[in-house]
Scaffold this motif. Structure first.
Motif, short mmCIF file in Angstrom:
data_model
loop_
_atom_site.label_atom_id
_atom_site.label_comp_id
_atom_site.label_asym_id
_atom_site.label_seq_id
_atom_site.Cartn_x
_atom_site.Cartn_y
_atom_site.Cartn_z
N LYS A 17 0.71 -1.13 -0.02
CA LYS A 17 0.17 0.13 -0.12
C LYS A 17 0.78 1.25 -0.01
O LYS A 17 0.59 2.21 -0.48
CB LYS A 17 -1.02 0.09 1.18
N GLU A 18 1.74 1.32 0.86
CA GLU A 18 2.59 2.30 1.06
C GLU A 18 3.60 2.54 -0.18
O GLU A 18 3.75 3.83 -0.76
CB GLU A 18 3.66 2.31 2.17
N ALA A 19 4.19 1.42 -0.86
CA ALA A 19 4.70 1.70 -2.03
C ALA A 19 4.13 2.08 -3.30
O ALA A 19 4.28 2.78 -4.05
CB ALA A 19 5.28 0.09 -2.61
N MET A 20 2.86 1.63 -3.39
CA MET A 20 1.77 1.97 -4.39
C MET A 20 1.31 3.46 -4.14
O MET A 20 1.41 4.38 -5.30
CB MET A 20 0.40 1.46 -4.26
N SER A 21 1.35 4.12 -3.00
CA SER A 21 1.31 5.31 -2.73
C SER A 21 2.14 6.37 -3.14
O SER A 21 2.00 7.45 -3.75
CB SER A 21 0.80 5.59 -1.07
N ARG A 22 3.33 5.87 -3.00
CA ARG A 22 4.72 6.77 -3.27
C ARG A 22 4.59 6.68 -4.75
O ARG A 22 4.88 7.59 -5.34
CB ARG A 22 5.69 6.18 -2.58
N PHE A 23 4.31 5.53 -5.33
CA PHE A 23 4.36 5.49 -6.90
C PHE A 23 3.46 6.47 -7.47
O PHE A 23 3.87 7.19 -8.45
CB PHE A 23 3.90 4.12 -7.38
N GLU A 59 2.07 9.24 -6.10
CA GLU A 59 2.57 10.49 -5.80
C GLU A 59 3.74 11.18 -6.77
O GLU A 59 3.29 11.98 -7.34
CB GLU A 59 3.14 10.45 -4.39
N TYR A 60 4.69 10.02 -6.84
CA TYR A 60 5.73 10.56 -7.66
C TYR A 60 5.44 10.48 -9.41
O TYR A 60 6.03 11.19 -10.25
CB TYR A 60 7.04 9.90 -7.56
N ARG A 61 4.52 9.62 -9.75
CA ARG A 61 3.93 9.67 -11.23
C ARG A 61 3.44 11.02 -11.42
O ARG A 61 3.70 11.36 -12.37
CB ARG A 61 2.94 8.42 -11.32
N ASP A 62 2.47 11.42 -10.28
CA ASP A 62 1.72 12.90 -10.81
C ASP A 62 2.90 13.89 -10.76
O ASP A 62 2.58 14.66 -11.62
CB ASP A 62 0.71 12.79 -9.44
N GLN A 63 4.01 13.77 -9.85
CA GLN A 63 4.93 14.76 -9.97
C GLN A 63 5.72 14.70 -11.42
O GLN A 63 5.86 15.81 -12.02
CB GLN A 63 6.09 14.74 -8.89
N SER A 64 6.15 13.58 -11.84
CA SER A 64 6.64 13.35 -12.89
C SER A 64 5.98 14.10 -14.26
O SER A 64 6.26 14.50 -15.01
CB SER A 64 6.81 11.98 -13.26
N GLY A 118 9.51 14.70 -15.14
CA GLY A 118 9.54 14.18 -16.40
C GLY A 118 10.65 12.97 -16.15
O GLY A 118 11.30 12.57 -17.08
N GLU A 119 10.60 12.20 -14.87
CA GLU A 119 11.19 11.36 -14.54
C GLU A 119 10.56 9.86 -14.68
O GLU A 119 9.29 10.02 -14.61
CB GLU A 119 11.89 11.45 -13.30
N CYS A 120 11.37 8.77 -14.94
CA CYS A 120 10.75 7.44 -14.92
C CYS A 120 10.27 7.18 -13.52
O CYS A 120 11.07 7.49 -12.59
CB CYS A 120 11.61 6.35 -15.61
N VAL A 121 9.11 6.57 -13.15
CA VAL A 121 8.88 6.00 -11.97
C VAL A 121 8.53 4.58 -12.13
O VAL A 121 7.95 4.30 -12.88
CB VAL A 121 7.73 6.65 -11.44
N THR A 122 9.11 3.87 -11.25
CA THR A 122 8.97 2.21 -11.23
C THR A 122 8.68 1.59 -9.91
O THR A 122 9.26 2.15 -8.62
CB THR A 122 10.38 1.63 -11.61
#
Length: 78
Positions: A20-26, A28-33, A42-46
């Protein structure tokens, strides 16, 4: 199971056992990217589960134009 969220120029932002925490961070950073703003712009998020990629976000990068494109028919060059 161990989960990791990795951002291109930042590195690992989550490394733990909570999916759940890993997905939340994914997300969050996907939206920022995708927003194009901030350090993750503009960065890749994995998202990884063990050694397997679960989700990956790769932003679409626009090529840098070094010259003007030719005028199209019906469009004037001003």
């Amino acid at each position: 199971m161990n989960y990791r969220t990795i951002i291109g120029n930042i590195g690992t932002v989550y490394d733990g056992t909570s999916r759940k925490e890993a997905m939340s961070r994914f997300h969050e950073y996907r939206d920022q990217s995708a927003s194009g703003y901030g350090r993750a712009a503009g960065e890749c998020v994995t998202l990884m589960a063990g050694d397997e990629v679960v989700q990956e976000f790769r932003p679409v990068r626009q090529p840098f134009l070094t010259e003007w494109l030719p005028a199209q028919e019906g469009i004037s060059q001003a």
